[in-house]
Design a protein around this motif. Structure first.
Motif, PDB file in Angstrom:
ATOM      1  N   THR A   1       0.830  -1.208   0.000  1.00 25.15           N
ATOM      2  CA  THR A   1       0.000   0.000   0.000  1.00 25.15           C
ATOM      3  C   THR A   1       0.863   1.257   0.000  1.00 25.15           C
ATOM      4  OG1 THR A   1      -1.740  -1.180   1.228  1.00 25.15           O
ATOM      5  CG2 THR A   1      -1.835   1.223   1.219  1.00 25.15           C
ATOM      6  N   ILE A   2       1.904   1.267   0.829  1.00 21.16           N
ATOM      7  CA  ILE A   2       2.782   2.438   0.889  1.00 21.16           C
ATOM      8  C   ILE A   2       3.539   2.614  -0.423  1.00 21.16           C
ATOM      9  CG2 ILE A   2       4.825   3.404   2.023  1.00 21.16           C
ATOM     10  CD1 ILE A   2       3.862   2.055   4.607  1.00 21.16           C
ATOM     11  N   ARG A   3       4.009   1.500  -1.007  1.00 17.80           N
ATOM     12  CA  ARG A   3       4.762   1.582  -2.253  1.00 17.80           C
ATOM     13  C   ARG A   3       3.899   2.083  -3.415  1.00 17.80           C
ATOM     14  NH1 ARG A   3       6.349  -3.175  -2.253  1.00 17.80           N
ATOM     15  NH2 ARG A   3       4.823  -4.128  -3.672  1.00 17.80           N
ATOM     16  N   ASN A   4       2.673   1.622  -3.504  1.00 16.23           N
ATOM     17  CA  ASN A   4       1.809   1.975  -4.636  1.00 16.23           C
ATOM     18  C   ASN A   4       1.035   3.276  -4.452  1.00 16.23           C
ATOM     19  OD1 ASN A   4       2.611  -0.390  -5.911  1.00 16.23           O
ATOM     20  ND2 ASN A   4       0.830  -1.556  -5.181  1.00 16.23           N
ATOM     21  N   GLU A   5       0.741   3.633  -3.184  1.00 14.88           N
ATOM     22  CA  GLU A   5      -0.153   4.763  -2.962  1.00 14.88           C
ATOM     23  C   GLU A   5       0.425   5.837  -2.053  1.00 14.88           C
ATOM     24  OE1 GLU A   5      -4.091   3.456  -1.830  1.00 14.88           O
ATOM     25  OE2 GLU A   5      -3.784   1.488  -2.730  1.00 14.88           O
ATOM     26  N   GLY A   6       1.545   5.573  -1.402  1.00 16.38           N
ATOM     27  CA  GLY A   6       2.110   6.546  -0.478  1.00 16.38           C
ATOM     28  C   GLY A   6       1.675   6.274   0.951  1.00 16.38           C
ATOM     29  N   ILE A   7       2.450   6.759   1.891  1.00 13.21           N
ATOM     30  CA  ILE A   7       2.191   6.450   3.299  1.00 13.21           C
ATOM     31  C   ILE A   7       0.888   7.076   3.804  1.00 13.21           C
ATOM     32  CG2 ILE A   7       3.513   8.447   4.168  1.00 13.21           C
ATOM     33  CD1 ILE A   7       4.462   6.530   6.449  1.00 13.21           C
ATOM     34  N   PHE A   8       0.522   8.232   3.281  1.00 13.50           N
ATOM     35  CA  PHE A   8      -0.699   8.886   3.764  1.00 13.50           C
ATOM     36  C   PHE A   8      -1.960   8.158   3.308  1.00 13.50           C
ATOM     37  CE2 PHE A   8       2.375  12.440   3.861  1.00 13.50           C
ATOM     38  CZ  PHE A   8       2.277  12.760   5.200  1.00 13.50           C
ATOM     39  N   SER A   9      -1.822   7.252   2.342  1.00 10.86           N
ATOM     40  CA  SER A   9      -2.982   6.480   1.896  1.00 10.86           C
ATOM     41  C   SER A   9      -3.464   5.521   2.979  1.00 10.86           C
ATOM     42  CB  SER A   9      -2.636   5.689   0.633  1.00 10.86           C
ATOM     43  OG  SER A   9      -1.674   4.682   0.921  1.00 10.86           O
ATOM     44  N   LEU A  10      -2.626   5.277   3.989  1.00 18.94           N
ATOM     45  CA  LEU A  10      -3.048   4.404   5.083  1.00 18.94           C
ATOM     46  C   LEU A  10      -4.203   5.007   5.866  1.00 18.94           C
ATOM     47  CD1 LEU A  10       0.443   3.253   6.433  1.00 18.94           C
ATOM     48  CD2 LEU A  10      -1.141   1.935   5.024  1.00 18.94           C
ATOM     49  N   TRP A  11      -4.389   6.304   5.739  1.00 15.24           N
ATOM     50  CA  TRP A  11      -5.504   6.981   6.424  1.00 15.24           C
ATOM     51  C   TRP A  11      -6.693   7.193   5.485  1.00 15.24           C
ATOM     52  CZ3 TRP A  11      -0.553   7.517   8.000  1.00 15.24           C
ATOM     53  CH2 TRP A  11      -0.312   7.457   9.371  1.00 15.24           C
ATOM     54  N   ARG A  12      -6.690   6.540   4.339  1.00 20.94           N
ATOM     55  CA  ARG A  12      -7.814   6.683   3.412  1.00 20.94           C
ATOM     56  C   ARG A  12      -9.066   6.077   4.043  1.00 20.94           C
ATOM     57  NH1 ARG A  12      -9.109   7.970  -1.638  1.00 20.94           N
ATOM     58  NH2 ARG A  12     -10.685   6.758  -2.762  1.00 20.94           N
ATOM     59  N   GLY A  13     -10.145   6.827   4.062  1.00 23.22           N
ATOM     60  CA  GLY A  13     -11.383   6.402   4.706  1.00 23.22           C
ATOM     61  C   GLY A  13     -11.487   6.851   6.148  1.00 23.22           C
TER      62      GLY A  13
END
Length: 369
Positions: free
Chosen positions: A116-128
């Motif tokens: 997830t971090i590699r494909n979308e960036g670390i801030f994507s972990l807070w998506r939703g």
């Protein structure tokens, strides 16, 4: 027992309601945030899930205490949000693969984090996170409103059965009102960027876009996909609360002078309740994934359970359970840190434990049996 009033106020009864709630709350329930001057109630519920009724503000609470609770809730949710998203990705990866947005399943929690971090960036972990926070904020405000309303009722005729039934009804009504936000949070968290796409497009551009596209394709029903199994989850949580409560009371009494040990016992009961109801949550989330352009359509909850069991196996119902436990642990550790820091701040200000006059301080405590 003989010294207790025959007809306690309903505002007192609320503190020992069955512990009903929503799965997304399952690492936000244990602490109760209140004013230092708030009246401490007692509770006979265990903590496999957060309260729909029992977490209402105390008699002396005000809008200020409600705001403090919401702020702390938002902070704690932010800490656990990355684990929550990984849990949802692992839980729904089969449907994500079928939609063509993921080529192969994740190999575990760490692989999911790394991918997830590699494909979308670390801030994507807070998506939703925003939609999920809306669930908890809305539910907390609704509980506050219910509590303020019931305080003014003449409750001399309130029986135990009526209180229990009322708490279930209030929980179901609250769940109904916040469920669309839960649906939006789930769809956003499981919306990975298309692998191999030049633009890396997502299916949804935000919470409003989730509502718009779902209403266009499925109507209002699409926002409530999986709602019936969630009601079953509420009932199961309430039953577990009542069944496990005597054991929790026993160990809490033995460890009454050891806060950390009591915390570990609470956490153990909490996780036990979550894992017992986790398969129902999996079915609910998988049902949500069928709304809109979902590639898999289940005719009913029974059909969904049958299809998942037949094609993927029973163990699929526990996909993401490890991430759920980590989310609970992250939340609880943050609570302990806040408790410690609050104690340090109070000590630095020279305030004693009996000083309940400050309107700006607050404490976080575990509801005792």
């Amino acid at each position: 027992m003989e010294h207790e009033p025959l007809h306690p106020l309903i505002s007192q009864k609320i503190h020992w309601q069955p512990d009903l709630s929503f799965r997304p709350f399952n690492y936000t329930a244990a602490p109760i945030i209140e004013n230092m001057g708030g009246t401490a109630g007692t509770s006979s519920v265990v903590k496999p899930s957060p309260p729909a009724f029992v977490g209402a503000p105390m008699e002396k609470s005000s809008k200020a205490s409600l705001i403090k609770e919401l702020v702390a809730l938002g902070l704690l949710k932010a800490v656990a949000a990355p684990f929550e998203r990984v849990k949802l990705l692992l839980q729904n990866q089969k449907d994500i693969i079928k939609s063509g947005r993921l080529h192969k399943p994740y190999n575990g929690i760490l692989h999911c984090f790394a991918t997830t971090i590699r494909n979308e960036g670390i801030f994507s972990l807070w998506r939703g996170y925003t939609a999920m926070t809306m669930v908890h904020v809305s539910a907390t405000v609704i509980r506050f409103g219910i509590f303020q309303y019931t305080k003014n009722l003449d409750d001399t005729q309130w029986s135990y059965t009526r209180v229990v039934v009322s708490s279930y009804v209030a929980s179901a009504a609250t769940q109904f009102l916040v469920y669309p936000f839960l649906y939006a949070a789930t769809r956003m968290a499981t919306d990975v960027k298309t692998i191999g796409s030049n633009t890396g497009d997502r299916q949804f551009n935000g919470m409003i876009d989730v509502f718009r596209k779902t209403l266009k394709s499925d109507g209002i029903v699409g926002l409530y996909r999986g709602f019936n199994i969630t009601l079953g989850e509420l009932v199961m949580m309430g039953a577990l609360s009542k069944g496990l409560n005597p054991w929790k009371q026993h160990y809490s009494y033995i460890l009454r002078n050891n806060f950390l040990s009591r915390h570990m016992v609470d956490f153990g009961f909490w996780i036990s309740g979550n894992m017992a109801t986790y398969p129902l949550d999996t079915v609910s989330r998988r049902m949500m994934m069928t709304s809109g352009s979902g590639t898999v359509k289940y005719k009913s909850t029974v059909h969904a359970i049958g299809q998942i069991t037949k094609t993927e196996g029973v163990k699929t119902f526990y996909n993401g359970a490890g991430a759920e436990i980590l989310a609970c642990a992250a939340y609880n550790d943050t609570v302990l840190l806040i408790i410690y820091l609050a104690g340090v701040i109070r000590a630095a200000k020279g305030k004693s434990d009996n000083d309940s006059g400050s309107s700006s301080s607050f404490t976080i405590r575990w509801k005792d049996p």
